[in-house]
Design an enzyme around this catalytic site. Structure first.
Site, mmCIF file in Angstrom:
data_model
loop_
_atom_site.group_PDB
_atom_site.id
_atom_site.type_symbol
_atom_site.label_atom_id
_atom_site.label_comp_id
_atom_site.label_asym_id
_atom_site.label_seq_id
_atom_site.Cartn_x
_atom_site.Cartn_y
_atom_site.Cartn_z
ATOM 1 N N ASN A 139 1.108 -1.184 -0.171
ATOM 2 C CA ASN A 139 0.002 0.280 -0.134
ATOM 3 C C ASN A 139 1.299 0.871 -0.059
ATOM 4 O O ASN A 139 1.082 1.629 0.742
ATOM 5 C CB ASN A 139 -1.075 -0.175 1.374
ATOM 6 C CG ASN A 139 -1.125 1.489 1.468
ATOM 7 O OD1 ASN A 139 -1.942 1.971 0.271
ATOM 8 N ND2 ASN A 139 -1.923 1.495 2.598
ATOM 9 N N TRP A 140 0.641 1.965 -1.099
ATOM 10 C CA TRP A 140 2.099 2.812 -0.816
ATOM 11 C C TRP A 140 1.229 4.107 -1.016
ATOM 12 O O TRP A 140 2.293 5.726 -0.988
ATOM 13 C CB TRP A 140 2.201 3.124 -2.682
ATOM 14 C CG TRP A 140 3.633 2.196 -3.466
ATOM 15 C CD1 TRP A 140 4.089 0.870 -2.603
ATOM 16 C CD2 TRP A 140 3.835 2.276 -4.427
ATOM 17 N NE1 TRP A 140 4.522 0.174 -3.461
ATOM 18 C CE2 TRP A 140 4.790 1.198 -4.220
ATOM 19 C CE3 TRP A 140 3.404 2.722 -5.933
ATOM 20 C CZ2 TRP A 140 4.830 0.161 -6.221
ATOM 21 C CZ3 TRP A 140 4.149 2.662 -6.810
ATOM 22 C CH2 TRP A 140 4.571 1.157 -6.908
ATOM 23 N N LYS A 141 -0.147 4.408 -0.194
ATOM 24 C CA LYS A 141 -0.747 5.611 0.380
ATOM 25 C C LYS A 141 -0.212 6.606 -0.738
ATOM 26 O O LYS A 141 -0.111 6.982 -2.172
ATOM 27 C CB LYS A 141 -0.013 6.261 1.932
ATOM 28 C CG LYS A 141 0.057 4.495 2.506
ATOM 29 C CD LYS A 141 0.136 5.108 3.816
ATOM 30 C CE LYS A 141 0.462 3.703 4.414
ATOM 31 N NZ LYS A 141 -0.072 3.663 6.252
ATOM 32 N N HIS A 143 -9.405 1.245 4.426
ATOM 33 C CA HIS A 143 -8.219 1.225 5.671
ATOM 34 C C HIS A 143 -9.035 1.552 6.408
ATOM 35 O O HIS A 143 -9.295 3.103 6.321
ATOM 36 C CB HIS A 143 -6.881 1.839 4.014
ATOM 37 C CG HIS A 143 -5.854 2.012 4.622
ATOM 38 N ND1 HIS A 143 -5.483 2.718 5.954
ATOM 39 C CD2 HIS A 143 -4.205 0.397 4.865
ATOM 40 C CE1 HIS A 143 -4.473 2.572 5.929
ATOM 41 N NE2 HIS A 143 -4.206 1.432 5.719
ATOM 42 N N GLU A 150 -7.287 4.437 7.498
ATOM 43 C CA GLU A 150 -6.652 5.449 6.966
ATOM 44 C C GLU A 150 -8.125 6.689 6.455
ATOM 45 O O GLU A 150 -8.277 7.448 6.969
ATOM 46 C CB GLU A 150 -5.520 5.769 6.242
ATOM 47 C CG GLU A 150 -3.622 5.857 7.713
ATOM 48 C CD GLU A 150 -2.717 5.677 6.751
ATOM 49 O OE1 GLU A 150 -3.076 5.724 5.557
ATOM 50 O OE2 GLU A 150 -2.373 5.036 7.568
ATOM 51 N N GLU A 153 -5.588 -4.731 10.724
ATOM 52 C CA GLU A 153 -4.919 -4.271 10.779
ATOM 53 C C GLU A 153 -4.948 -3.249 11.836
ATOM 54 O O GLU A 153 -5.699 -1.914 11.772
ATOM 55 C CB GLU A 153 -4.787 -3.205 9.826
ATOM 56 C CG GLU A 153 -4.619 -3.384 7.684
ATOM 57 C CD GLU A 153 -3.951 -2.799 6.970
ATOM 58 O OE1 GLU A 153 -2.657 -2.489 6.525
ATOM 59 O OE2 GLU A 153 -4.103 -1.914 6.834
ATOM 60 N N GLY A 188 2.417 2.150 10.628
ATOM 61 C CA GLY A 188 3.588 3.190 10.054
ATOM 62 C C GLY A 188 3.437 4.167 12.210
ATOM 63 O O GLY A 188 4.395 4.692 11.625
ATOM 64 N N SER A 210 2.879 -2.188 10.488
ATOM 65 C CA SER A 210 4.057 -1.831 10.563
ATOM 66 C C SER A 210 5.046 -3.553 10.121
ATOM 67 O O SER A 210 6.456 -3.791 10.805
ATOM 68 C CB SER A 210 4.513 -2.043 12.486
ATOM 69 O OG SER A 210 4.485 -0.633 12.169
ATOM 70 N N GLY A 243 2.529 -0.901 4.140
ATOM 71 C CA GLY A 243 2.764 0.325 3.898
ATOM 72 C C GLY A 243 4.626 0.914 3.549
ATOM 73 O O GLY A 243 5.008 0.494 2.519
ATOM 74 N N GLY A 244 4.997 1.355 5.087
ATOM 75 C CA GLY A 244 6.211 1.834 4.312
ATOM 76 C C GLY A 244 7.053 1.173 4.662
ATOM 77 O O GLY A 244 7.700 1.629 3.030
HETATM 78 C C1 PEP Z 1 -1.095 -0.111 5.450
HETATM 79 O O1 PEP Z 1 -0.880 1.096 5.264
HETATM 80 O O2 PEP Z 1 -2.065 -1.132 5.115
HETATM 81 C C2 PEP Z 1 0.367 -0.284 6.488
HETATM 82 C C3 PEP Z 1 0.555 -1.688 7.715
HETATM 83 O O3 PEP Z 1 0.851 0.442 6.847
HETATM 84 P P1 PEP Z 1 2.484 0.484 7.980
HETATM 85 O O4 PEP Z 1 3.249 -0.916 7.378
HETATM 86 O O5 PEP Z 1 3.694 1.683 7.171
HETATM 87 O O6 PEP Z 1 2.889 0.356 8.973
#
Ligand code: PEP
Length: 254
Positions: free
Chosen positions: A11-13, A97, A99, A169, A175, A215, A236-237
């Site tokens: 997930n590049w957001k 998600h 967010e 999640e 994040g 994470s 994500g990150g």
């Molecule tokens: C996500 O955005 O779905 C996520 C899990 O982010 P991160 O891996 O950065 O915690």
């Protein structure tokens, strides 16, 4: 041994321009060439989808949207439909998600409406659920997960439901560098699967892939992904860098 094929999604957001997304794919493809154990999905921002579809063409990499509207089309400025995602070459879409839920007013009901439309367009929906830190602290994790899963699946026909993927999640792990312990994740996944069984039947529940997100990094991917209840990861990150995401995809299976 589970027959659920692991799915690892990036997930590049709101990161990467089309040019940067092409650079990522150019670096990433050779690193995962021939990798067939897991389904790999890249979910770039909308404006990068065409570039990522074109540059991954002929590979086993799938492309997904990060969100969609539940209507077919209409006067919905700034929105994009499932049909548009599919026509642009997407095969997957992230729904609900945290967010989107926290910052953009997404609710269990809109997630359900989106899920119906995604299935209509044969997109694989990756439905995100997860509790807030305060909810975990108040002992409400189970209640929150049961509600989110039950409401996401309202009126979904079991024959269409086979493609659905759920991502657990925990919001406090996204994040933040904090990850759920493998035991916490396994417990949450069992709760989620129990609700899927109530909503859609045991056979569908047993075959549904439930991912972990929050994470995930190359350093913890192997431990998390070896939990029998964890069928992949939403990242994500650590998915923004080709080397790092490739290392996650190549976690060791014990
Ligand atoms: C996500 O955005 O779905 C996520 C899990 O982010 P991160 O891996 O950065 O915690």
């Amino acid at each position: 041994m589970s027959t659920r094929k692991p799915l690892i999604a990036a997930n590049w957001k709101m990161y990467k321009t089309p040019a940067q997304s092409k650079e990522f794919v150019a670096a990433f493809l050779p690193l995962v060439h021939g990798h067939t154990r897991d389904e790999i999905v890249l979910c770039p921002p909308f404006v990068d989808i065409v570039a990522v579809v074109a540059t991954t063409h002929g590979s086993k990499i799938h492309v997904g949207g990060q969100n969609m509207h539940w209507q077919e089309e209409g006067a919905f400025t700034g929105e994009i439909s499932a049909g548009m995602l599919a026509a642009a070459g997407c095969t997957h879409v992230i729904l609900g998600h945290s967010e989107r839920r926290q910052l953009f007013g997404e609710t269990d009901d809109t997630v359900n409406q989106k899920l119906h439309n995604a299935l209509k367009h044969k997109l694989v929906p990756i439905v995100c659920v997860g509790e807030l830190l305060a909810e975990r602290g108040a002992g409400k994790t189970e209640e929150v997960l049961l509600r989110q899963v039950a409401r996401a699946l309202v009126n979904v026909a079991p024959d269409l439901a086979r493609h659905i993927v759920i991502a657990y999640e925990p919001v406090w792990a996204i994040g933040t560098g904090k990850t759920a312990t493998p035991e916490m994740a396994a417990e949450a996944h069992l709760i989620i699967r129990s609700q899927v069984a109530r909503s859609l039947g045991r056979e569908i529940a047993d075959n549904m892939r439930i991912l972990y997100g929050g994470s995930v990094k190359p350093e913890n991917a192997t431990t998390l992904l070896n939990q029998p209840e964890i069928d992949g990861a939403l990242v994500g990150g650590a998915s923004l860098d080709a080397q790092s995401f490739a290392k996650i995809v190549q976690y060791t299976l014990f």
